[in-house]
Design an enzyme around this catalytic site. Structure first.
Site, PDB file in Angstrom:
ATOM      1  N   SER A  33       0.809  -1.218   0.000  1.00  0.00           N
ATOM      2  CA  SER A  33       0.000   0.000   0.000  1.00  0.00           C
ATOM      3  C   SER A  33       0.848   1.277   0.000  1.00  0.00           C
ATOM      4  O   SER A  33       0.615   2.196  -0.794  1.00  0.00           O
ATOM      5  CB  SER A  33      -0.909   0.023   1.227  1.00  0.00           C
ATOM      6  OG  SER A  33      -1.690  -1.144   1.266  1.00  0.00           O
ATOM      7  N   GLU A  64       9.459  -5.417  -6.353  1.00  0.00           N
ATOM      8  CA  GLU A  64       8.616  -6.225  -5.461  1.00  0.00           C
ATOM      9  C   GLU A  64       8.958  -7.689  -5.717  1.00  0.00           C
ATOM     10  O   GLU A  64       8.891  -8.154  -6.847  1.00  0.00           O
ATOM     11  CB  GLU A  64       7.134  -5.934  -5.730  1.00  0.00           C
ATOM     12  CG  GLU A  64       6.155  -6.912  -5.118  1.00  0.00           C
ATOM     13  CD  GLU A  64       6.258  -7.032  -3.593  1.00  0.00           C
ATOM     14  OE1 GLU A  64       6.117  -6.012  -2.907  1.00  0.00           O
ATOM     15  OE2 GLU A  64       6.492  -8.170  -3.109  1.00  0.00           O
ATOM     16  N   CYS A  86      -1.912  -6.070   2.301  1.00  0.00           N
ATOM     17  CA  CYS A  86      -3.324  -5.666   2.310  1.00  0.00           C
ATOM     18  C   CYS A  86      -4.115  -6.344   1.201  1.00  0.00           C
ATOM     19  O   CYS A  86      -5.162  -6.944   1.448  1.00  0.00           O
ATOM     20  CB  CYS A  86      -3.422  -4.149   2.181  1.00  0.00           C
ATOM     21  SG  CYS A  86      -5.112  -3.579   1.977  1.00  0.00           S
ATOM     22  N   CYS A 102      -6.012  -7.491   4.438  1.00  0.00           N
ATOM     23  CA  CYS A 102      -7.321  -6.827   4.545  1.00  0.00           C
ATOM     24  C   CYS A 102      -8.334  -7.285   3.506  1.00  0.00           C
ATOM     25  O   CYS A 102      -9.479  -7.594   3.849  1.00  0.00           O
ATOM     26  CB  CYS A 102      -7.162  -5.317   4.382  1.00  0.00           C
ATOM     27  SG  CYS A 102      -5.687  -4.630   5.126  1.00  0.00           S
ATOM     28  N   LYS A 151      -9.261 -11.117   3.555  1.00  0.00           N
ATOM     29  CA  LYS A 151      -9.886 -11.320   4.871  1.00  0.00           C
ATOM     30  C   LYS A 151     -11.322 -10.791   4.862  1.00  0.00           C
ATOM     31  O   LYS A 151     -12.250 -11.461   5.289  1.00  0.00           O
ATOM     32  CB  LYS A 151      -9.036 -10.614   5.945  1.00  0.00           C
ATOM     33  CG  LYS A 151      -9.511 -10.705   7.373  1.00  0.00           C
ATOM     34  CD  LYS A 151     -10.504  -9.658   7.801  1.00  0.00           C
ATOM     35  CE  LYS A 151     -10.171  -8.237   7.558  1.00  0.00           C
ATOM     36  NZ  LYS A 151      -9.173  -7.644   8.406  1.00  0.00           N
ATOM     37  N   TYR A 179      -3.270  -2.568  -9.618  1.00  0.00           N
ATOM     38  CA  TYR A 179      -2.108  -1.909  -8.986  1.00  0.00           C
ATOM     39  C   TYR A 179      -0.966  -1.780  -9.984  1.00  0.00           C
ATOM     40  O   TYR A 179      -0.309  -0.753 -10.113  1.00  0.00           O
ATOM     41  CB  TYR A 179      -1.640  -2.730  -7.776  1.00  0.00           C
ATOM     42  CG  TYR A 179      -2.326  -2.303  -6.506  1.00  0.00           C
ATOM     43  CD1 TYR A 179      -1.638  -1.596  -5.524  1.00  0.00           C
ATOM     44  CD2 TYR A 179      -3.673  -2.574  -6.297  1.00  0.00           C
ATOM     45  CE1 TYR A 179      -2.265  -1.184  -4.369  1.00  0.00           C
ATOM     46  CE2 TYR A 179      -4.311  -2.174  -5.145  1.00  0.00           C
ATOM     47  CZ  TYR A 179      -3.611  -1.476  -4.186  1.00  0.00           C
ATOM     48  OH  TYR A 179      -4.243  -1.061  -3.050  1.00  0.00           O
ATOM     49  N   ALA A 227      15.002  -6.605  -3.966  1.00  0.00           N
ATOM     50  CA  ALA A 227      16.010  -5.545  -4.051  1.00  0.00           C
ATOM     51  C   ALA A 227      16.565  -5.297  -2.659  1.00  0.00           C
ATOM     52  O   ALA A 227      15.833  -5.393  -1.674  1.00  0.00           O
ATOM     53  CB  ALA A 227      15.378  -4.265  -4.588  1.00  0.00           C
ATOM     54  N   TYR A 287      -5.884  -8.656  16.572  1.00  0.00           N
ATOM     55  CA  TYR A 287      -6.781  -8.468  15.437  1.00  0.00           C
ATOM     56  C   TYR A 287      -6.903  -9.767  14.629  1.00  0.00           C
ATOM     57  O   TYR A 287      -7.988 -10.227  14.325  1.00  0.00           O
ATOM     58  CB  TYR A 287      -6.195  -7.459  14.450  1.00  0.00           C
ATOM     59  CG  TYR A 287      -6.257  -6.001  14.729  1.00  0.00           C
ATOM     60  CD1 TYR A 287      -7.154  -5.190  14.027  1.00  0.00           C
ATOM     61  CD2 TYR A 287      -5.390  -5.395  15.616  1.00  0.00           C
ATOM     62  CE1 TYR A 287      -7.178  -3.820  14.208  1.00  0.00           C
ATOM     63  CE2 TYR A 287      -5.407  -4.018  15.800  1.00  0.00           C
ATOM     64  CZ  TYR A 287      -6.298  -3.235  15.094  1.00  0.00           C
ATOM     65  OH  TYR A 287      -6.314  -1.883  15.280  1.00  0.00           O
ATOM     66  N   GLU A 323     -10.196 -12.053  14.381  1.00  0.00           N
ATOM     67  CA  GLU A 323     -10.937 -11.987  13.119  1.00  0.00           C
ATOM     68  C   GLU A 323     -11.050 -13.380  12.483  1.00  0.00           C
ATOM     69  O   GLU A 323     -12.126 -13.801  12.059  1.00  0.00           O
ATOM     70  CB  GLU A 323     -10.263 -11.019  12.144  1.00  0.00           C
ATOM     71  CG  GLU A 323     -10.424  -9.561  12.569  1.00  0.00           C
ATOM     72  CD  GLU A 323      -9.788  -8.583  11.598  1.00  0.00           C
ATOM     73  OE1 GLU A 323      -9.001  -9.001  10.729  1.00  0.00           O
ATOM     74  OE2 GLU A 323     -10.083  -7.368  11.716  1.00  0.00           O
ATOM     75  N   ASP A 364       4.308  -0.604   7.498  1.00  0.00           N
ATOM     76  CA  ASP A 364       4.510  -1.524   8.626  1.00  0.00           C
ATOM     77  C   ASP A 364       5.985  -1.706   8.988  1.00  0.00           C
ATOM     78  O   ASP A 364       6.305  -2.008  10.140  1.00  0.00           O
ATOM     79  CB  ASP A 364       3.942  -2.919   8.299  1.00  0.00           C
ATOM     80  CG  ASP A 364       2.428  -2.918   8.175  1.00  0.00           C
ATOM     81  OD1 ASP A 364       1.818  -1.830   8.201  1.00  0.00           O
ATOM     82  OD2 ASP A 364       1.853  -4.019   8.046  1.00  0.00           O
ATOM     83  N   THR A 420      -3.172  -0.107   6.640  1.00  0.00           N
ATOM     84  CA  THR A 420      -3.028   0.350   5.260  1.00  0.00           C
ATOM     85  C   THR A 420      -3.243   1.860   5.069  1.00  0.00           C
ATOM     86  O   THR A 420      -2.416   2.522   4.444  1.00  0.00           O
ATOM     87  CB  THR A 420      -3.975  -0.475   4.347  1.00  0.00           C
ATOM     88  OG1 THR A 420      -3.288  -1.665   3.998  1.00  0.00           O
ATOM     89  CG2 THR A 420      -4.349   0.256   3.073  1.00  0.00           C
ATOM     90  N   ALA A 465     -10.968  -0.584  12.839  1.00  0.00           N
ATOM     91  CA  ALA A 465     -12.060  -1.535  13.094  1.00  0.00           C
ATOM     92  C   ALA A 465     -11.494  -2.930  13.164  1.00  0.00           C
ATOM     93  O   ALA A 465     -10.546  -3.267  12.441  1.00  0.00           O
ATOM     94  CB  ALA A 465     -13.100  -1.447  11.986  1.00  0.00           C
ATOM     95  N   HIS A 524     -33.583   8.228  13.112  1.00  0.00           N
ATOM     96  CA  HIS A 524     -34.408   7.220  13.782  1.00  0.00           C
ATOM     97  C   HIS A 524     -35.142   6.344  12.781  1.00  0.00           C
ATOM     98  O   HIS A 524     -35.614   6.855  11.771  1.00  0.00           O
ATOM     99  CB  HIS A 524     -35.412   7.942  14.682  1.00  0.00           C
ATOM    100  CG  HIS A 524     -36.230   7.011  15.506  1.00  0.00           C
ATOM    101  ND1 HIS A 524     -35.718   6.335  16.591  1.00  0.00           N
ATOM    102  CD2 HIS A 524     -37.533   6.645  15.393  1.00  0.00           C
ATOM    103  CE1 HIS A 524     -36.670   5.594  17.111  1.00  0.00           C
ATOM    104  NE2 HIS A 524     -37.780   5.746  16.410  1.00  0.00           N
ATOM    105  N   GLU A 544     -28.102   6.262  16.548  1.00  0.00           N
ATOM    106  CA  GLU A 544     -28.736   7.447  17.138  1.00  0.00           C
ATOM    107  C   GLU A 544     -28.414   7.551  18.628  1.00  0.00           C
ATOM    108  O   GLU A 544     -28.436   8.639  19.205  1.00  0.00           O
ATOM    109  CB  GLU A 544     -30.247   7.449  16.900  1.00  0.00           C
ATOM    110  CG  GLU A 544     -31.016   6.373  17.612  1.00  0.00           C
ATOM    111  CD  GLU A 544     -32.515   6.450  17.318  1.00  0.00           C
ATOM    112  OE1 GLU A 544     -33.112   7.508  17.549  1.00  0.00           O
ATOM    113  OE2 GLU A 544     -33.080   5.443  16.844  1.00  0.00           O
TER     114      GLU A 544
END
Ligand code: NDP
Length: 454
Positions: A16, A36, A44, A49, A52, A100, A116, A179, A183, A304, A312, A342, A436, A441
């Site tokens: 990310s 990469e 992610c 993420c 998941k 990406y 690399a 987490y 999860e 990270d 992310t 979250a 409502h 609320e």
């Protein structure tokens, strides 16, 4: 005389933070390359993420079906086909990886699909031996699962492995209470796996609000997760059909699979970082200043791998701030305050700002909280309860923290976080008219504090 480099920027790591920084820098006219060694998109998109969350969606279906009966629907027998889902999941990941990759290429970034390492403060060496000089190097290599050393659990899975399972196991033991452990406990239980979770501490999700943690744990148990607190592995041995685990609290059982979800560590090993003069911290993280710059002025790091906040959206912001600082001529520190997050357990937990315990230690605060059975599940006869909680500084009236346990708590906390980040007071919440009938609320209708602290 100005030194000339092959590139303005070499980014190591296509997750990310790295992808965003490379793309934005290139769009601004910089000559950029990115390496990469695995798949584009990083943790992610490929093994975190995104897959998941798709598994979370799949795992909530049985709950919806059970609820359907409570609303008068007659629903036939349903079953989950993991191979069908997994195939679809992986084609979705392929599609996202393609997006990406295309984003980088369209921005003019040169991609190297190989590892690399840093050869010196201005030089990067690829696995095939090619070297490039760069005015700036950005390390965005992320992290990887940490395998707690537990004798007998050498062949246990880590989170990366879950997405590639050939078949879903009948039973699984998950070690950890963070987490990822929590999860996956909910996801796998929802998909029909018999889940046992061992957590060494007093309550899962350390660092979150105490009441919220208790309610999540209660909801997980109601959904069939056998959550055992204060429990570790006393002994483990591989036997036919799985691993026989003896718990520290007594009793032994065979689990088809064991999943270690015992944290993550930064990917800094063997990268030539220390040799180039980059400072590495105790947990293996790259030490950076508020501009994501290391002790070596030409080398920066985001995400990270820096051990700041492993999320992310934070990595993306760090990548953007890096580009603004280095290529925009506008030094931009990264704001790590009031980052909402979250936990996609069932029930979900959304949180921003200080917990009751953290705030209570700092001075007088008022706690506004309500926990109730929401209309939707009450009607269906489900036991679920939600929690809406505000931590308010008594003197300034500012809302210092907001904690929500409810369906879609992640969606709700995103909006509450805007108000908290703006410095909203309890009275700002109060003068906002309720919507409502909703669960949220309650956030604007809590009149009296349930506790005063400090
Ligand atoms: P966490 O740090 O959240 O949790 C690690 C867990 O493993 C803790 O419960 C810890 O216990 C336990 N543990 C550590 N070492 C051992 C050991 N030797 N034996 C037994 N238990 C052990 O890490 P995660 O891997 O779950 O997640 C890493 C990060 O990734 C998170 O902090 C988060 O930033 C990010 N993430 C975010 C998600 C999201 O936004 N929804 C989802 C997934 C990950 P103790 O509490 O006692 O230390």
């Amino acid at each position: 005389m100005a030194t000339s480099f092959d590139l303005d920027l070499f980014v190591i790591g296509g997750g990310s933070g790295g992808v965003r920084a490379a793309r934005v820098a290139a769009q601004g006219g910089a000559k950029v390359a990115l390496a990469e060694e695995s798949r584009m998109g990083g943790t992610c998109v490929i093994r975190g993420c995104v897959p998941k969350k798709l598994m979370v969606f799949a795992s909530t279906v049985p709950g919806t079906l059970a609820e359907a009966a409570g609303y008068g629907w007659r629903v036939g027998a349903a079953s989950f086909d993991w191979p069908v889902f997994r195939k679809k999941l992986h084609s979705e990941l392929d599609r996202l990886e393609g997006i990406y990759r295309a984003g980088l290429v369209n921005a003019g970034v040169t991609i190297h699909d190989q590892r690399a390492v840093i050869a010196d403060p201005h030089r990067v060496r690829l696995a095939d031996g090619t070297e490039f000089t760069a005015r700036h190097i950005l390390v965005a290599t992320g992290g990887r699962p940490f395998r707690a050393e537990i004798p007998g659990c050498e062949s246990a899975m880590v989170s990366d492995d879950v997405f590639n399972l050939e078949t879903l196991p009948k039973s699984i033991l998950i070690i950890g209470g963070g987490y990822i452990a929590s999860e996956f406990a909910c996801v796998l239980a929802g998909l029909g796996v018999k889940v046992t979770q061992f957590y060494r501490g007093e309550q899962i999700l350390r660092g979150f609000d105490g009441e919220a943690r208790d309610l999540v744990a209660e909801g997980m148990r109601e959904r069939g997760v056998d959550l055992r607190l204060g429990t570790t592995i006393e002994a483990a041995e591989e036997v036919e059909g799985g691993t026989r685990i003896t718990a520290s609290t007594g009793g032994a059982e065979v689990y088809e699979k064991v999943l270690l979800a015992t944290g993550r560590v930064p990917n800094t090993h063997g990268m030539g970082l220390e040799e180039a003069g980059v400072k590495i911290g105790k947990a293996g993280e790259i030490v950076v200043n508020e501009y994501s710059q290391t002790d070596v002025p030409s080398i920066y790091a985001v995400g990270d791998v820096t051990g700041r906040i492993a999320l992310t959206p934070v990595a993306i912001r760090e990548g953007m701030a890096f580009v603004e600082t280095v290529f925009g001529g506008n030094p931009t520190p990264v704001d790590h305050e009031l980052v909402p997050s979250a936990v996609f357990t069932q029930p979900e937990l959304g949180s921003v700002g200080l917990t009751e315990d953290e705030a209570g230690g700092r001075g007088p605060v008022e706690i506004y909280a309500t926990s109730f059975r929401p209309m939707r599940s009450a009607f269906a006869g489900a036991p679920d309860r939600v929690l809406m909680k505000l931590v308010v500084e008594t003197e300034s009236r500012r809302v210092l923290g907001c904690h929500i346990v409810s369906p879609e708590a992640g969606e709700l906390i995103q909006l509450a976080a805007v108000a908290v980040k703006m410095g909203a007071t309890k009275e700002d919440f109060d003068r906002t008219c309720a919507v409502h009938p909703t669960m949220a609320e309650e956030l604007v209708t809590m009149k009296m504090p349930v506790r005063r602290l400090g």
